[in-house]
Design a protein around this motif. Structure first.
Motif, PDB file in Angstrom:
ATOM      1  N   ASP A   1       0.804  -1.221   0.000  1.00 34.78           N
ATOM      2  CA  ASP A   1       0.000   0.000   0.000  1.00 34.78           C
ATOM      3  C   ASP A   1       0.837   1.271   0.000  1.00 34.78           C
ATOM      4  O   ASP A   1       0.300   2.372   0.153  1.00 34.78           O
TER       5      ASP A   1
ATOM      6  N   LYS B   1      -6.394  -0.079   8.867  1.00 33.05           N
ATOM      7  CA  LYS B   1      -5.340  -0.408   7.904  1.00 33.05           C
ATOM      8  C   LYS B   1      -5.178   0.770   6.953  1.00 33.05           C
ATOM      9  O   LYS B   1      -6.154   1.343   6.483  1.00 33.05           O
TER      10      LYS B   1
ATOM     11  N   SER C   1      -3.994   2.643   3.445  1.00 31.61           N
ATOM     12  CA  SER C   1      -3.817   2.400   2.012  1.00 31.61           C
ATOM     13  C   SER C   1      -3.393   3.715   1.381  1.00 31.61           C
ATOM     14  O   SER C   1      -3.544   4.784   1.962  1.00 31.61           O
TER      15      SER C   1
END
Length: 145
Positions: A33, A59, A61
């Motif tokens: 990412d 998470k 990205s």
């Protein structure tokens, strides 16, 4: 896009963690990412990223470097936590009282300890252990409010 600082990034394993500027839980980041060369993701680097909810927590990205880190950013929470740890032997300061950390400082210290002690832990395992230990620490009043 959110902003934060890289706490740790292992370019061999391809993952690390970001402390978001707005607070809250550390955000997991994976090499897949990253928009820049992974060697730029040093502790203290300021990054921009999108946040999604992963299986085990937040998470990142589309992670890009806004400002390089030196690996020893004296003004950041990583350096503050490290200097506090070095100045107190085993968490006990000279007056015999326990060192109480902010939740953010605690997460950084715990993550570093887990990664140093058991390098084979996955990010999901680290998050799971960290959540359990944080609950324990809060229950005992070891974390500042």
């Amino acid at each position: 896009m959110a902003q934060g600082r890289v706490v740790r990034f292992d370019d061999i394993r391809g993952y690390g963690f970001i402390i978001p500027d707005e607070g809250g839980e550390d955000v997991f980041m994976h090499a897949n990412d990253l928009l820049d060369d992974k060697h730029l993701y040093q502790p203290g680097a300021v990054v921009e990223f999108d946040v999604t909810e992963g299986e085990r927590g937040p998470k990142a990205s589309l992670v890009s470097v806004v400002r390089k880190g030196s690996g020893s950013d004296e003004s950041g929470p990583v350096a503050a936590s490290s200097s506090r740890a070095e100045s107190s032997a085993g968490g006990v300061v000279e007056d015999g009282l326990c060192d109480v950390l902010s939740p953010r400082e605690f997460r950084v210290e715990l993550t570093e300890t887990l990664l140093d002690g058991v390098p084979s832990l996955t990010a999901a395992q680290i998050l799971q252990v960290r959540q359990g230990v944080e609950r324990l620490a809060r229950g005992h009043g070891w974390l500042a409010s």
